[in-house]
Enzyme design. Structure first.
Site, PDB file in Angstrom:
ATOM      1  N   ARG A   1       0.809  -1.221   0.000  1.00 33.70           N
ATOM      2  CA  ARG A   1       0.000   0.000   0.000  1.00 33.70           C
ATOM      3  C   ARG A   1       0.842   1.272   0.000  1.00 33.70           C
ATOM      4  NH1 ARG A   1      -4.815  -0.769   4.242  1.00 33.70           N
ATOM      5  NH2 ARG A   1      -4.058  -2.832   4.746  1.00 33.70           N
TER       6      ARG A   1
ATOM      7  N   LYS B   1       5.591 -20.244  24.006  1.00 35.21           N
ATOM      8  CA  LYS B   1       6.525 -19.111  24.013  1.00 35.21           C
ATOM      9  C   LYS B   1       7.024 -18.924  25.443  1.00 35.21           C
ATOM     10  CE  LYS B   1       5.091 -16.762  19.881  1.00 35.21           C
ATOM     11  NZ  LYS B   1       6.195 -17.098  18.961  1.00 35.21           N
TER      12      LYS B   1
ATOM     13  N   ASP C   1      -1.129 -20.672  15.784  1.00 26.85           N
ATOM     14  CA  ASP C   1       0.171 -20.215  15.281  1.00 26.85           C
ATOM     15  C   ASP C   1       1.137 -21.370  15.026  1.00 26.85           C
ATOM     16  OD1 ASP C   1       2.031 -18.245  14.574  1.00 26.85           O
ATOM     17  OD2 ASP C   1       2.904 -18.202  16.583  1.00 26.85           O
TER      18      ASP C   1
ATOM     19  N   HIS D   1       2.898 -26.281  12.177  1.00 27.61           N
ATOM     20  CA  HIS D   1       4.244 -26.859  12.332  1.00 27.61           C
ATOM     21  C   HIS D   1       4.208 -28.201  13.085  1.00 27.61           C
ATOM     22  CE1 HIS D   1       5.301 -22.992  10.929  1.00 27.61           C
ATOM     23  NE2 HIS D   1       5.499 -22.387  12.069  1.00 27.61           N
TER      24      HIS D   1
ATOM     25  N   GLU E   1       9.969 -22.107  22.355  1.00 26.22           N
ATOM     26  CA  GLU E   1      10.707 -20.877  22.046  1.00 26.22           C
ATOM     27  C   GLU E   1      10.991 -20.136  23.337  1.00 26.22           C
ATOM     28  OE1 GLU E   1       9.368 -18.634  18.394  1.00 26.22           O
ATOM     29  OE2 GLU E   1       7.550 -19.631  19.036  1.00 26.22           O
TER      30      GLU E   1
ATOM     31  N   LYS F   1       1.086 -19.120   6.028  1.00 29.05           N
ATOM     32  CA  LYS F   1       0.212 -19.451   7.141  1.00 29.05           C
ATOM     33  C   LYS F   1      -0.071 -18.191   7.960  1.00 29.05           C
ATOM     34  CE  LYS F   1       1.963 -20.670  11.134  1.00 29.05           C
ATOM     35  NZ  LYS F   1       2.616 -19.573  11.848  1.00 29.05           N
TER      36      LYS F   1
ATOM     37  N   LYS G   1      12.731 -26.860   6.353  1.00 33.43           N
ATOM     38  CA  LYS G   1      13.945 -27.080   7.154  1.00 33.43           C
ATOM     39  C   LYS G   1      14.560 -28.421   6.751  1.00 33.43           C
ATOM     40  CE  LYS G   1      12.217 -24.599  11.249  1.00 33.43           C
ATOM     41  NZ  LYS G   1      13.091 -23.473  11.505  1.00 33.43           N
TER      42      LYS G   1
ATOM     43  N   HIS H   1       6.809 -22.992   6.847  1.00 33.93           N
ATOM     44  CA  HIS H   1       8.269 -22.939   6.672  1.00 33.93           C
ATOM     45  C   HIS H   1       8.985 -24.111   7.358  1.00 33.93           C
ATOM     46  CE1 HIS H   1       8.407 -20.945  10.637  1.00 33.93           C
ATOM     47  NE2 HIS H   1       9.677 -21.294  10.676  1.00 33.93           N
TER      48      HIS H   1
HETATM   49  C1  BG6 Z   1       6.112 -18.943  13.000  1.00 37.70           C
HETATM   50  C2  BG6 Z   1       5.252 -18.420  14.122  1.00 37.70           C
HETATM   51  O1  BG6 Z   1       5.324 -19.653  12.070  1.00 37.70           O
HETATM   52  O2  BG6 Z   1       7.096 -19.817  13.523  1.00 37.70           O
HETATM   53  C3  BG6 Z   1       6.091 -17.716  15.160  1.00 37.70           C
HETATM   54  O3  BG6 Z   1       4.299 -17.499  13.593  1.00 37.70           O
HETATM   55  C4  BG6 Z   1       7.221 -18.608  15.626  1.00 37.70           C
HETATM   56  O4  BG6 Z   1       5.302 -17.299  16.260  1.00 37.70           O
HETATM   57  C5  BG6 Z   1       7.987 -19.184  14.429  1.00 37.70           C
HETATM   58  O5  BG6 Z   1       8.099 -17.816  16.397  1.00 37.70           O
HETATM   59  C6  BG6 Z   1       9.001 -20.231  14.856  1.00 37.70           C
HETATM   60  O6  BG6 Z   1       9.778 -20.584  13.751  1.00 37.70           O
HETATM   61  P1  BG6 Z   1      11.256 -21.122  13.922  1.00 37.70           P
HETATM   62  O7  BG6 Z   1      11.699 -21.479  12.543  1.00 37.70           O
HETATM   63  O8  BG6 Z   1      12.044 -19.991  14.525  1.00 37.70           O
HETATM   64  O9  BG6 Z   1      11.180 -22.286  14.856  1.00 37.70           O
END
Ligand code: BG6
Length: 484
Positions: free
Chosen positions: A49, A340, A239, A244, A220, A152, A186, A182
């Site tokens: 934008r 987290k 999330d 994942h 995390e 996502k 990996k 993602h």
């Molecule tokens: C993302 C989440 O998809 O993955 C985040 O939205 C998270 O909240 C992240 O921190 C973790 O990814 P990675 O590759 O650092 O384990």
């Protein structure tokens, strides 16, 4: 898996000034262009934008590339030759028609074959209007192929994911849709397939006769890090658990696929998800971090983080005990956990094998008997550990746990960034590492009872392994989670 070279195309990145595009997508595209001769003189069109022009956008991206370690001259030259910018309002039909005209002009000027990748690096609420406008303006009907990449979270729940899939399918065939998670990019996650099906050693043990339980942890140490607005809409279930963690579970538990192509793998993953009952509160623990301490540093509670409303009921932690009701896994608990503000960043799959029948040691005083464990370290210290028992030298029968270790970094050096792997696959049309529409919906079906309704939320101190109830949910022989 097809390893054909990618074809020249135009990559249209929606959300081009956002954090994801700047931090992950554009640096990965730059590196791919540099490493792949077939992508020489391929166009990247940023769409967002902000009222920028090509020159201002090129300067912005060059600065980002330099920050990520690219030499200034190389970054500026690449931006000058390949990068364009087109400002656009959300859902503005005229603007999409203008974008179409711009794409054609760029394709003509650069002699591109009319292949297009539409990459949606956007917040969830922008997916629907963007796909609709893109489709109505006919941008996907290019001279060559058109592919859609969607980040996502794909939907907020089952109904919204189904609606989004229906909209996507109005304009794109499923074979051209790349739902990105993602984690699947990996190396260590991809290696689950190689490890399981490329070795004859473990497969005969990979079942209910030999495995006592499986633990999957995605922990995390970070908190919400300035993403409160996003996280308030998401929470740990949407999330990380829905995507994942469930993808890791599927790759760990699925049957050998007929071939290593996208559909064969998606078919097997889908069977796993369909063999599971929905998660419910009786087998799950939801938590939210309160103030705490990590490595001597005081940490705020989630509700005190900037941008989080007082009294927020969003979960920052979830643990689930689930089972896969099929021939291979019947009765084996799978413990899943993500959160987290845990003590450290750690993504691990731990397969705990059954104890040996200890009768042979019965007349002796045996100390230290433990199960064999296979630990798949997804990050950090990527690799494997296999624990086994040895006799401690000396009198008596004292058993000692030893480890065999493999570390990626020692064997192969640094690993590629997941986004680079996934983007290259999009450019090749290779869908093995992406999520199919029915898998996505099935994963939402499982998570549905944990979202969209009132739940019990337990507090845990920041810097801990989650609420006490989650720590004790594995209580076999007094053992808890492998990491706690
Ligand atoms: C993302 C989440 O998809 O993955 C985040 O939205 C998270 O909240 C992240 O921190 C973790 O990814 P990675 O590759 O650092 O384990």
């Amino acid at each position: 898996m097809n390893l054909r070279a990618p074809e020249r195309h135009t990559l249209v990145c929606f959300g081009a000034t956002g954090d994801l595009a700047q931090r992950k997508v554009l640096p990965s595209i730059y590196r791919l262009h540099k490493a792949t001769p077939a992508l020489h003189r391929t166009a990247v069109v940023g769409v967002a934008r902000s009222a920028l022009d090509d020159k201002a956008y090129r300067e912005k991206v060059a600065a980002v590339l330099v920050k990520s370690g690219v030499p200034g001259e190389g970054a500026r030259a690449w931006c000058e030759q390949n990068l364009f910018y087109c400002p656009i309002g959300e859902g503005a039909h005229d603007a999409f028609a203008a974008l179409g005209a711009r794409l054609e002009a760029i394709e003509r000027d650069m002699g591109l074959p009319g292949n297009r990748v539409f990459y949606l690096a956007l917040p969830l609420q922008a997916f629907e209007p963007t796909i609709r406008c893109l489709g109505e303006a006919g941008l996907h009907r290019a001279r060559g192929w058109s592919r859609l990449v969607v980040e996502k979270p794909f939907g907020r729940d089952l109904a919204s994911a189904q609606a989004l899939n229906a909209l996507v399918h109005r304009y794109f065939d499923e074979s051209c849709v790349f739902r990105l998670d993602h984690y699947l990019g990996k190396e260590t996650v991809q290696n689950l397939i190689a490890f399981r099906f490329g070795n004859s050693l473990f497969e005969p043990l990979w079942n209910r006769d030999r495995v006592e339980r499986v633990e999957i942890t995605v922990a995390e140490d970070l908190g919400v890090e300035g993403r409160a607005a996003f996280y308030e809409e998401a929470g740990a279930v949407r999330d990380v658990l829905q995507n994942h963690v469930l993808q890791l579970l599927c790759l760990t538990a699925m049957e050998p696929p007929a071939a290593l192509d996208g559909d064969s793998i998606a078919n097997e993953k889908l069977k796993v998800l369909r063999s599971m009952s929905v998660f419910d509160e009786s087998s799950a623990v939801l938590g939210q971090y309160a103030a705490g301490e990590l490595e001597g540093k005081s940490l705020l509670g989630y509700r005190e983080e900037p941008g989080v409303p007082e009294g927020s009921e969003v979960e920052t932690f979830v643990a689930v005990c689930t089972r896969i009701n099929n021939w291979r896994w019947h009765g084996v608990p799978f413990y899943l956990r993500t959160g987290k503000r845990m003590p450290r960043k750690l993504s691990r799959i731990t397969v705990v094998f059954r104890s040996p029948p200890a009768a042979v040691f019965q007349p002796l005083v045996v100390c230290g008997m433990a199960c064999n464990r296979l630990e798949i370290a997804l990050q950090p210290n990527e690799g494997f550990n296999l624990t086994f028992q040895v006799k401690q030298p000396g009198e008596g029968m004292r058993l000692h746990t030893q480890e065999m270790r493999f570390r990626y970094a020692e064997a192969f050096g640094p690993l590629a960034e997941a986004y680079q792997t996934l983007l290259l696959d999009v450019m090749r049309g290779e869908r093995t590492l992406f999520v199919r529409h029915d898998e996505m919906e099935e994963a939402w079906r499982l998570c549905e009872p944990l979202i969209n309704r009132p739940r019990t939320l337990l507090q845990y101190p920041a810097g801990s392994w989650g609420p006490a109830r989650a720590c004790t949910m594995i209580d076999h022989d007094g053992q808890g989670w492998t990491h706690q």
